[in-house]
Each structure stands twice: as C-alpha cells, then as structure tokens.
Scaffold this active site. Structure first.
Site, PDB file in Angstrom:
ATOM      1  N   GLU A  43       6.789  28.164  25.976  1.00 50.97           N
ATOM      2  CA  GLU A  43       8.243  28.185  25.856  1.00 50.97           C
ATOM      3  C   GLU A  43       8.676  27.758  24.452  1.00 50.97           C
ATOM      4  O   GLU A  43       7.993  26.992  23.776  1.00 50.97           O
ATOM      5  CB  GLU A  43       8.877  27.282  26.917  1.00 50.97           C
ATOM      6  CG  GLU A  43       8.724  27.830  28.323  1.00 50.97           C
ATOM      7  CD  GLU A  43       9.448  26.990  29.363  1.00 50.97           C
ATOM      8  OE1 GLU A  43       9.999  25.918  28.997  1.00 50.97           O
ATOM      9  OE2 GLU A  43       9.463  27.395  30.538  1.00 50.97           O
ATOM     10  N   HIS A 134      17.859  53.008  15.546  1.00 54.71           N
ATOM     11  CA  HIS A 134      17.233  54.210  16.102  1.00 54.71           C
ATOM     12  C   HIS A 134      18.275  55.219  16.580  1.00 54.71           C
ATOM     13  O   HIS A 134      18.140  56.424  16.346  1.00 54.71           O
ATOM     14  CB  HIS A 134      16.317  53.827  17.265  1.00 54.71           C
ATOM     15  CG  HIS A 134      15.587  54.989  17.865  1.00 54.71           C
ATOM     16  ND1 HIS A 134      14.409  55.470  17.346  1.00 54.71           N
ATOM     17  CD2 HIS A 134      15.882  55.788  18.919  1.00 54.71           C
ATOM     18  CE1 HIS A 134      14.005  56.508  18.055  1.00 54.71           C
ATOM     19  NE2 HIS A 134      14.877  56.725  19.021  1.00 54.71           N
ATOM     20  N   LYS A 198      10.777  67.723  18.749  1.00 53.62           N
ATOM     21  CA  LYS A 198      10.038  67.077  19.832  1.00 53.62           C
ATOM     22  C   LYS A 198      10.759  67.273  21.160  1.00 53.62           C
ATOM     23  O   LYS A 198      11.949  67.610  21.210  1.00 53.62           O
ATOM     24  CB  LYS A 198       9.867  65.583  19.556  1.00 53.62           C
ATOM     25  CG  LYS A 198      11.141  64.772  19.754  1.00 53.62           C
ATOM     26  CD  LYS A 198      10.887  63.286  19.576  1.00 53.62           C
ATOM     27  CE  LYS A 198      12.166  62.483  19.846  1.00 53.62           C
ATOM     28  NZ  LYS A 198      11.972  61.039  19.636  1.00 53.62           N
TER      29      LYS A 198
END
Length: 219
Positions: A43, A134, A198
């Site tokens: 943590e 992005h 793509k």
C-alpha cells in the site's frame, strides 16, 4: 514563486519525480517537500513535509503502466492536497490512462474514461494538462478545463537532426489523432506521411492491421 499570476509549488508524483525536478528547474518553481513510500503489503503512503494550506500546486504524475498503481498514487496525493487546504490544484498527466473509450460499443461496458474524469473532479482538481491523448473525444467527458498538448513538432525536430534520408512519417493506424500527429510532424520537417488502416474486434479486442503499399525504399 509567481507563474502566470500564481504562487506555485510543484509536487512530483512517484512515477514522474525526475520530470518534476526538470520542470522545477526550467520554470524556477520550487518543489514541495514530500515523503512517499510503500508499506510491506504494497500500500502507498504519502506525506507533505510542509504546510500547503492556501498554496497553488502543480502535481506531475504520469499514468503509464502499471496504470492502476499510478492512478491510486495520484488519487491519494490529490485527496491529501484537498484535505490539507490547497487553494488550487493543477494536474499534469503526460500519459493519461484509460483514454481510449468514450462511448459504449457493447451493451454493459464500462466508460473507464468517465471514471477517471469524475474522480479527478471530485478530488478537487482545478485543471488538467496531458500530452497527445489517445482519443480527443475523451476531453468532452471533463467538466473542468483540460488541455491536450502535443509533442509532435518537437519529436520531428529531434529526429530531423539525425541526418535522415528523405524522412517519411507513418502513423500506426487511421484514427484521427494518430493521423493528425503524423501530419503535424511531417509538416514541421517538410516530409511526407502516411498511415495504416486497422480493424478492431469489439468482442475480443484483437486488432488487424492491413497491408499498404508505401514508397519507403532507401529512406
């Protein structure tokens, strides 16, 4: 130290400590004194070693992989800033994780970009800066100001100094932001550019990139 009317201090997150130091040196803005560590169970622990009440802070924390680890670090730092009375919290996230999905393509999908934006807002962020996000549509999810900077010109100038032979810029896919970055880079150094096409399977996430003829011989 004044910067655009603000008495600013920089907080370097664990993922961007060296970058924060460089920004501090360039802008001549002091780094806030902090301590961070990991407990034996993994943590995260964070502490300010000075009073930040009423201060304007610039937090620098990139969210590159492992994204979840760096996200929770940022959230803990933000909560601490807000809880200790910081006046204004500016966040610079060079790589903004979870910025791919702004709409549901399949029924029942999460909107991960909205999760990040809502938490940043809830934790008191005043404004966000990122670099070459992005998907620019993600910016519309934010109710606070968010600015998308680009490094395309600087990267193009850097590679132009390498004495390249007739440089040719290629975007990895035909998404709007990728093609735009390739064009900016190409225009900067007077080069040609192109891109691949793509197709993504919405169910599996698998990507198929199609062949394309490009004049790259000898380049």
């Amino acid at each position: 130290m004044p910067l655009g009317g603000l008495n600013l201090k920089i907080v370097g997150g664990p993922s961007s400590e060296s970058l924060a130091k460089k920004v501090s040196d360039v802008l001549r803005v002091p780094l806030a004194k902090t301590t961070s560590k990991r407990f034996p169970d993994g943590e995260f622990y964070f502490k300010f070693e000075e009073d930040i009440r009423g201060e304007s802070l610039l937090i620098i924390q990139s969210l590159y992989p492992p994204q979840d680890k760096h996200l929770i670090e940022l959230f803990i730092i933000l909560h601490t800033c807000r809880d200790l009375g910081a006046n204004r919290i500016i966040v610079f996230i060079p790589y903004l994780a979870y910025s791919r999905q702004d709409i549901r393509y399949l029924t029942g999908e999460c909107l991960s970009s909205a999760v990040v934006s809502e938490i940043l807002e809830a934790l008191g962020t005043s404004v966000v800066y990122t670099v070459d996000i992005h998907n620019e549509e993600v910016l519309k999810k934010y109710k606070i100001p968010i600015y998308n900077l680009t490094a395309s010109q600087d990267l193009a100038k850097y590679f132009a100094k390498k004495r390249l032979t007739r440089p040719f810029i290629v975007a990895p896919d035909d998404e709007k932001m990728a093609v735009q970055r390739a064009k900016i880079a190409a225009d900067t150094i007077d080069a040609e550019y192109d891109y691949f096409t793509k197709k993504r399977d919405r169910h599996t996430g698998e990507i198929e990139t199609f062949k394309k003829s490009m004049d790259v011989k000898g380049r």
